[in-house]
Motif scaffolding. Structure first.
Motif, PDB file in Angstrom:
ATOM      1  N   MET A 154      27.345  54.044 -21.330  1.00  0.00           N
ATOM      2  CA  MET A 154      28.703  54.569 -21.411  1.00  0.00           C
ATOM      3  C   MET A 154      28.690  55.987 -21.966  1.00  0.00           C
ATOM      4  SD  MET A 154      31.955  53.068 -23.503  1.00  0.00           S
ATOM      5  CE  MET A 154      31.895  51.460 -22.757  1.00  0.00           C
ATOM      6  N   LYS A 155      29.587  56.801 -21.443  1.00  0.00           N
ATOM      7  CA  LYS A 155      29.662  58.186 -21.927  1.00  0.00           C
ATOM      8  C   LYS A 155      31.036  58.431 -22.556  1.00  0.00           C
ATOM      9  CE  LYS A 155      26.107  60.421 -19.343  1.00  0.00           C
ATOM     10  NZ  LYS A 155      25.154  61.114 -20.205  1.00  0.00           N
ATOM     11  N   ALA A 156      31.024  59.246 -23.604  1.00  0.00           N
ATOM     12  CA  ALA A 156      32.282  59.652 -24.231  1.00  0.00           C
ATOM     13  C   ALA A 156      32.033  60.945 -24.982  1.00  0.00           C
ATOM     14  CB  ALA A 156      32.778  58.575 -25.186  1.00  0.00           C
ATOM     15  N   SER A 157      33.043  61.769 -25.060  1.00  0.00           N
ATOM     16  CA  SER A 157      32.871  63.061 -25.726  1.00  0.00           C
ATOM     17  C   SER A 157      32.517  62.870 -27.194  1.00  0.00           C
ATOM     18  CB  SER A 157      34.168  63.875 -25.613  1.00  0.00           C
ATOM     19  OG  SER A 157      35.150  63.304 -26.463  1.00  0.00           O
ATOM     20  N   VAL A 158      31.876  63.886 -27.769  1.00  0.00           N
ATOM     21  CA  VAL A 158      31.511  63.849 -29.185  1.00  0.00           C
ATOM     22  C   VAL A 158      32.780  63.634 -30.013  1.00  0.00           C
ATOM     23  CG1 VAL A 158      30.610  65.234 -31.096  1.00  0.00           C
ATOM     24  CG2 VAL A 158      29.468  65.293 -28.864  1.00  0.00           C
ATOM     25  N   GLU A 159      33.851  64.319 -29.616  1.00  0.00           N
ATOM     26  CA  GLU A 159      35.144  64.193 -30.302  1.00  0.00           C
ATOM     27  C   GLU A 159      35.618  62.730 -30.338  1.00  0.00           C
ATOM     28  OE1 GLU A 159      37.603  65.589 -32.104  1.00  0.00           O
ATOM     29  OE2 GLU A 159      35.893  66.924 -32.428  1.00  0.00           O
ATOM     30  N   ALA A 160      35.587  62.104 -29.142  1.00  0.00           N
ATOM     31  CA  ALA A 160      36.044  60.710 -29.028  1.00  0.00           C
ATOM     32  C   ALA A 160      35.185  59.797 -29.901  1.00  0.00           C
ATOM     33  CB  ALA A 160      36.011  60.254 -27.579  1.00  0.00           C
ATOM     34  N   GLN A 161      33.885  60.088 -29.924  1.00  0.00           N
ATOM     35  CA  GLN A 161      32.982  59.253 -30.724  1.00  0.00           C
ATOM     36  C   GLN A 161      33.281  59.403 -32.221  1.00  0.00           C
ATOM     37  OE1 GLN A 161      28.791  59.005 -29.715  1.00  0.00           O
ATOM     38  NE2 GLN A 161      29.176  59.990 -27.732  1.00  0.00           N
ATOM     39  N   LEU A 162      33.576  60.646 -32.619  1.00  0.00           N
ATOM     40  CA  LEU A 162      33.905  60.874 -34.030  1.00  0.00           C
ATOM     41  C   LEU A 162      35.211  60.168 -34.410  1.00  0.00           C
ATOM     42  CD1 LEU A 162      32.851  64.618 -34.460  1.00  0.00           C
ATOM     43  CD2 LEU A 162      31.766  62.607 -35.490  1.00  0.00           C
ATOM     44  N   ARG A 163      36.105  60.101 -33.428  1.00  0.00           N
ATOM     45  CA  ARG A 163      37.375  59.401 -33.661  1.00  0.00           C
ATOM     46  C   ARG A 163      37.144  57.926 -34.006  1.00  0.00           C
ATOM     47  NH1 ARG A 163      41.636  62.131 -35.119  1.00  0.00           N
ATOM     48  NH2 ARG A 163      42.042  63.955 -33.817  1.00  0.00           N
ATOM     49  N   LEU A 164      36.090  57.380 -33.393  1.00  0.00           N
ATOM     50  CA  LEU A 164      35.771  55.969 -33.663  1.00  0.00           C
ATOM     51  C   LEU A 164      35.489  55.737 -35.139  1.00  0.00           C
ATOM     52  CD1 LEU A 164      33.424  54.554 -30.884  1.00  0.00           C
ATOM     53  CD2 LEU A 164      35.870  54.200 -31.211  1.00  0.00           C
ATOM     54  N   LEU A 165      34.878  56.756 -35.772  1.00  0.00           N
ATOM     55  CA  LEU A 165      34.573  56.612 -37.206  1.00  0.00           C
ATOM     56  C   LEU A 165      35.856  56.563 -38.026  1.00  0.00           C
ATOM     57  CD1 LEU A 165      31.478  58.955 -37.652  1.00  0.00           C
ATOM     58  CD2 LEU A 165      31.528  56.451 -37.425  1.00  0.00           C
ATOM     59  N   GLU A 166      36.838  57.377 -37.618  1.00  0.00           N
ATOM     60  CA  GLU A 166      38.141  57.338 -38.307  1.00  0.00           C
ATOM     61  C   GLU A 166      38.780  55.972 -38.114  1.00  0.00           C
ATOM     62  OE1 GLU A 166      40.857  60.604 -37.415  1.00  0.00           O
ATOM     63  OE2 GLU A 166      39.101  61.839 -36.926  1.00  0.00           O
ATOM     64  N   LEU A 167      38.649  55.499 -36.883  1.00  0.00           N
ATOM     65  CA  LEU A 167      39.209  54.184 -36.556  1.00  0.00           C
ATOM     66  C   LEU A 167      38.546  53.098 -37.408  1.00  0.00           C
ATOM     67  CD1 LEU A 167      41.361  53.790 -34.429  1.00  0.00           C
ATOM     68  CD2 LEU A 167      39.604  53.080 -32.804  1.00  0.00           C
ATOM     69  N   ALA A 168      37.215  53.195 -37.550  1.00  0.00           N
ATOM     70  CA  ALA A 168      36.482  52.199 -38.334  1.00  0.00           C
ATOM     71  C   ALA A 168      36.917  52.234 -39.795  1.00  0.00           C
ATOM     72  CB  ALA A 168      34.977  52.441 -38.216  1.00  0.00           C
ATOM     73  N   ASP A 169      37.142  53.465 -40.314  1.00  0.00           N
ATOM     74  CA  ASP A 169      37.619  53.591 -41.698  1.00  0.00           C
ATOM     75  C   ASP A 169      38.990  52.940 -41.858  1.00  0.00           C
ATOM     76  OD1 ASP A 169      35.415  54.835 -42.634  1.00  0.00           O
ATOM     77  OD2 ASP A 169      36.246  56.877 -42.571  1.00  0.00           O
ATOM     78  N   LEU A 170      39.870  53.210 -40.905  1.00  0.00           N
ATOM     79  CA  LEU A 170      41.229  52.642 -40.988  1.00  0.00           C
ATOM     80  C   LEU A 170      41.199  51.128 -40.833  1.00  0.00           C
ATOM     81  CD1 LEU A 170      43.119  55.381 -38.974  1.00  0.00           C
ATOM     82  CD2 LEU A 170      43.531  54.784 -41.368  1.00  0.00           C
ATOM     83  N   ASP A 171      40.339  50.651 -39.960  1.00  0.00           N
ATOM     84  CA  ASP A 171      40.227  49.192 -39.792  1.00  0.00           C
ATOM     85  C   ASP A 171      39.668  48.541 -41.056  1.00  0.00           C
ATOM     86  OD1 ASP A 171      41.350  48.948 -37.314  1.00  0.00           O
ATOM     87  OD2 ASP A 171      39.467  49.298 -36.242  1.00  0.00           O
ATOM     88  N   ALA A 172      38.724  49.240 -41.693  1.00  0.00           N
ATOM     89  CA  ALA A 172      38.183  48.707 -42.942  1.00  0.00           C
ATOM     90  C   ALA A 172      39.299  48.650 -43.998  1.00  0.00           C
ATOM     91  CB  ALA A 172      37.026  49.571 -43.433  1.00  0.00           C
ATOM     92  N   VAL A 231      45.167  57.658 -33.908  1.00  0.00           N
ATOM     93  CA  VAL A 231      43.753  57.912 -33.595  1.00  0.00           C
ATOM     94  C   VAL A 231      43.366  57.201 -32.295  1.00  0.00           C
ATOM     95  CG1 VAL A 231      41.380  57.572 -34.380  1.00  0.00           C
ATOM     96  CG2 VAL A 231      43.148  58.222 -36.029  1.00  0.00           C
ATOM     97  N   ALA A 232      43.847  55.959 -32.152  1.00  0.00           N
ATOM     98  CA  ALA A 232      43.445  55.139 -30.994  1.00  0.00           C
ATOM     99  C   ALA A 232      43.819  55.784 -29.670  1.00  0.00           C
ATOM    100  CB  ALA A 232      44.064  53.743 -31.107  1.00  0.00           C
ATOM    101  N   VAL A 233      44.963  56.479 -29.624  1.00  0.00           N
ATOM    102  CA  VAL A 233      45.368  57.092 -28.344  1.00  0.00           C
ATOM    103  C   VAL A 233      44.409  58.195 -27.921  1.00  0.00           C
ATOM    104  CG1 VAL A 233      47.828  56.564 -28.479  1.00  0.00           C
ATOM    105  CG2 VAL A 233      46.977  58.699 -29.479  1.00  0.00           C
ATOM    106  N   GLU A 234      43.629  58.685 -28.874  1.00  0.00           N
ATOM    107  CA  GLU A 234      42.701  59.759 -28.534  1.00  0.00           C
ATOM    108  C   GLU A 234      41.315  59.235 -28.155  1.00  0.00           C
ATOM    109  OE1 GLU A 234      42.765  63.191 -31.052  1.00  0.00           O
ATOM    110  OE2 GLU A 234      44.769  62.632 -31.781  1.00  0.00           O
ATOM    111  N   VAL A 235      41.163  57.931 -28.130  1.00  0.00           N
ATOM    112  CA  VAL A 235      39.882  57.337 -27.731  1.00  0.00           C
ATOM    113  C   VAL A 235      40.033  56.775 -26.317  1.00  0.00           C
ATOM    114  CG1 VAL A 235      38.150  55.580 -28.293  1.00  0.00           C
ATOM    115  CG2 VAL A 235      39.389  56.745 -30.142  1.00  0.00           C
TER     116      VAL A 235
END
Ligand SMILES: [Zn+2]
Length: 246
Positions: free
Chosen positions: A1-19, A174-178
């Motif tokens: 799977m491919k995704a922009s570096v930006e989108a991937q970094l967004r996942l980390l924000e998402l993970a923090d918020l989910d935590a 954040v999710a809308v940007e992933v």
């Protein structure tokens, strides 16, 4: 799977918020006030049972007292009747006189025994009334405590609810940007492992805290920045940041 570096970094924000949301959910379910409330409620139920049993006992005692009083009255009026006969000089035969006098003596003894019983019932009644007062008092105290704990519990839940709303609002932003496929994968991994994405820092996956071996690190180094990588150990999405390590 491919995704922009930006989108991937967004996942980390998402993970923090989910935590953060998980922490809040855990806090909500383990509020000390919940246990405290339950403990008081349990005692309150016990108290209710105790009171019901006590009221049954009190009702029995009332009946017992009524019977004891009736017994005493019966003997007393019989003594009076005998004495009246005696005083009126209605009894002439010495034998009958003797019988009557001895009956009066034994009735007096019987009356004293019955009065003793009556007194005993009254003492038990007083003890039951005292206990009733204590239980009622405790019941009132518990009711006050329940109100107080409920108010504290509701205040804490309200505060947690506000924090949840805030985190969920941020999460939606954040999710809308992933991209959908990446978000989908993240969601599936999160459902399986609790955490969907982790950062690679210092050659270590911060999801499972294991250091990657040199072969995997070399593969990651060679990988296109848009390539979505997974930790070989915990299968989470591994997000590279500048300090990911070489
Ligand atoms: Zn890992």
């Amino acid at each position: 799977m491919k995704a922009s570096v930006e989108a991937q970094l967004r996942l980390l924000e998402l993970a923090d918020l989910d935590a953060e949301l998980s922490r809040l959910d855990h806090r909500r379910r383990t509020l000390p006030e919940l246990e405290e409330y339950q403990r008081i409620e349990t005692r309150d139920t016990q108290l209710g049972d105790e009171l019901a049993a006590l009221e049954a006992t009190e009702s029995d005692l009332r009946r017992e007292l009524g019977k004891a009083e009736a017994d005493v009255d019966q003997v007393r009026s019989r003594v009076e009747r005998d004495k009246t006969r005696l005083d009126a000089g209605q009894v002439s035969s010495p034998r009958e006189l003797e019988n009557l006098q001895s009956e009066i003596v034994s009735l007096a003894r019987r009356q004293s025994d019955l009065e003793e019983i009556e007194l005993g019932v009254m003492e038990r009644q007083e003890a039951a009334e005292r206990r009733h007062g204590e239980l009622t008092q405790e019941q009132a105290t518990l009711a006050g405590q329940l109100d107080e704990v409920a108010a504290r519990r509701d205040a804490a839940l309200g505060e947690i609810g506000e924090q949840v709303d805030k985190a969920e609002h941020l999460r939606a932003g954040v999710a809308v940007e992933v991209p959908a496929d990446l978000l989908d994968l993240y969601g599936k991994l999160r459902a399986q492992h609790g955490v969907g994405a982790a950062v690679l820092r210092g050659g270590r996956c911060e999801g499972c805290h294991l250091s990657l071996n040199t072969v995997d690190l070399a593969r990651i180094r060679a990988a296109d920045p848009d390539e979505v990588l997974r930790c070989e150990e915990c299968r989470r999405i591994l997000v590279r940041v500048p300090e990911s390590g070489r």
